[in-house]
Design an enzyme around this catalytic site. Sequence first.
Site, mmCIF file in Angstrom:
data_model
loop_
_atom_site.group_PDB
_atom_site.id
_atom_site.type_symbol
_atom_site.label_atom_id
_atom_site.label_comp_id
_atom_site.label_asym_id
_atom_site.label_seq_id
_atom_site.Cartn_x
_atom_site.Cartn_y
_atom_site.Cartn_z
ATOM 1 N N GLY A 213 -9.016 0.134 -10.434
ATOM 2 C CA GLY A 213 -8.206 0.202 -9.218
ATOM 3 C C GLY A 213 -7.639 -1.140 -8.826
ATOM 4 C CB SER B 284 -2.271 -1.439 -9.351
ATOM 5 O OG SER B 284 -2.567 -0.426 -8.399
ATOM 6 C CG ASP C 35 -8.037 9.977 -12.309
ATOM 7 O OD1 ASP C 35 -9.003 9.406 -11.776
ATOM 8 O OD2 ASP C 35 -7.533 11.014 -11.836
ATOM 9 C CB SER D 268 -17.086 1.288 2.412
ATOM 10 O OG SER D 268 -16.601 1.403 3.730
ATOM 11 C CE1 TYR E 107 -13.486 5.128 0.819
ATOM 12 C CE2 TYR E 107 -14.615 4.169 2.712
ATOM 13 C CZ TYR E 107 -13.875 4.022 1.545
ATOM 14 O OH TYR E 107 -13.538 2.755 1.103
ATOM 15 C CB ALA F 247 -20.971 11.637 1.357
ATOM 16 C CB ALA F 248 -17.912 8.760 -1.866
#
Length: 242
Positions: free
Chosen positions: A11, A13, A62, A140, A153, A155-156
């Site tokens: 990620g 870019s 991806d 995060s 988000y 939870a991830a």
Amino acid sequence: MESDRIALVTGASKGIGAAIALALARDGFDVWLNYRADQASANAVAEQVRSLGRECTPLQFDVSDREQTRAAMAPLLEQRTPWALVNNAGFARDAMFFWMSPAEWSDVLDVHLNGFFHITQLVVAAMLRQRRGRVVNIASTSGQAGMPGQVNYAAAKGGLISATRALAQEIAPRNILVNAVSPGFIKTTMTEELPVEEICKRIPLGRMGTAEEVAKVVSFLCSDAASYITGQVIGVNGGIHM
């Protein structure tokens, strides 16, 4: 530091990922620069890396797609093993939980958790053979303290933090260090629509952070100076979570 060290940044870019790629290039790393769709931005970052005198290999795939990830990475890993893997790929699809669609839930978890699994399993297998390496996961504050409208988000990212600690214990005997960097409110495209003045009132330092401030912590964790640090979560959040 070895002259041929490679850092793989997912990620990368734009935003925090781009800042990390450039910081590591300044540290002397060649960069494998993963991106999903924005080829123009990825090429721009790659040119900046090269302007710093380092090699850069853009890699379009991806991370949530296991076959895409394997197809892109397997040929490279047969030739060289990254010193550092930075799992930065991610995005938010905010919604109140009771209105959240199944896709909003699963898409966020697919990128952050399945993406972590797909890329890290491949790279760590190579690191284990070399008996050295660094993995840095970009978590995060939402994954530590929660955030209304971000149950998916949170939870991830919370899962990524726990995975960081578990993996660190598994592979420390092979001299592979695994840590997480947990940004708070950082000035990127992801935060452009937020009420900045109201948010800054809640941050003890009174301002949002920059992508470069996050990148400097990643830079440290990938350096020889961090050789006795593993399984840690380092907040870069201005004091909003302690």
